[in-house]
Design an enzyme around this catalytic site. Structure first.
Site, PDB file in Angstrom:
ATOM      1  N   ASP A 115      64.170  63.125   4.609  1.00 28.65           N
ATOM      2  CA  ASP A 115      62.964  62.955   3.801  1.00 28.65           C
ATOM      3  C   ASP A 115      61.827  63.660   4.532  1.00 28.65           C
ATOM      4  O   ASP A 115      61.261  63.114   5.472  1.00 28.65           O
ATOM      5  CB  ASP A 115      62.658  61.462   3.624  1.00 28.65           C
TER       6      ASP A 115
ATOM      7  N   GLU B  12      65.265  66.004   0.319  1.00 27.43           N
ATOM      8  CA  GLU B  12      64.523  65.710  -0.907  1.00 27.43           C
ATOM      9  C   GLU B  12      63.606  66.874  -1.248  1.00 27.43           C
ATOM     10  O   GLU B  12      62.947  67.440  -0.373  1.00 27.43           O
ATOM     11  CB  GLU B  12      63.697  64.435  -0.740  1.00 27.43           C
TER      12      GLU B  12
ATOM     13  N   ASP C 118      60.251  56.010   5.371  1.00 26.10           N
ATOM     14  CA  ASP C 118      60.795  57.356   5.549  1.00 26.10           C
ATOM     15  C   ASP C 118      62.286  57.318   5.872  1.00 26.10           C
ATOM     16  O   ASP C 118      63.076  58.075   5.298  1.00 26.10           O
ATOM     17  CB  ASP C 118      60.018  58.107   6.638  1.00 26.10           C
TER      18      ASP C 118
END
Length: 169
Positions: free
Chosen positions: A11, A71, A143
């Site tokens: 992420d 992502e 996160d």
């Protein structure tokens, strides 16, 4: 007999880049590790990107994943913040690619849909589903949890056409 596939989910973020490592074999998921790579906000951009690179490289070296998933970023109203996030995302894609891993990309709503069943859910729903899917999962902060969700999304979608092309080289 097939062996487990180790996946790192990433992420990306300039301040905090979350990472999560899982193993998948068939429909089973197993938590390996998760964490966050931090950059020092008092440093210049290039130094912060180096911190993210070096931290992620250490994680990849330590956990030896077979595949990676990152992502995709979204564009927000602050163009400067969007560009910086894009640079952090470049590091998040570069590190596993340099390690020879295929790298898949997933939109945030695809990650949520894969983990909680709908494309628009909140962080608490993701945390709850992570604990249901992998009871031994440990994550500190959003996160690392998001990174685990990205890895799970990849585990569910790795047979897709786009990933088959990436794995074929």
């Amino acid at each position: 007999m097939t062996s487990a596939i180790r996946i790192i989910g990433i992420d990306p973020g300039l301040r905090r880049t979350g990472w999560g490592v899982i193993e998948t074999l068939g429909n089973s998921l197993r938590f390996i590790a998760s964490g966050t790579v931090m950059s020092d906000g008092d440093m210049d951009l290039a130094s912060r990107l180096c911190q993210l690179h070096d931290g992620l490289a250490d994680v990849v070296h330590l956990h030896q994943p077979d595949e990676a998933a990152v992502e995709q970023t979204f564009v927000n109203k602050d163009a400067v913040a969007t560009l910086k996030l894009g640079q952090a995302r470049g590091i998040a894609m570069l590190v596993p690619a340099r390690a020879g891993l295929p790298v898949a990309e997933y939109a945030p709503n695809a990650v949520k849909k894969s983990v909680i069943g709908v494309g628009h859910g909140d962080k608490q729903q993701i945390h709850m589903m992570l604990k249901i899917l992998m009871p031994k999962a440990e994550f500190k902060g959003n996160d690392a949890a998001d990174a685990l969700a990205i890895a799970i999304c990849h585990a569910h979608n790795r047979g897709g056409e786009r990933m088959r092309r990436a794995l074929a080289g």
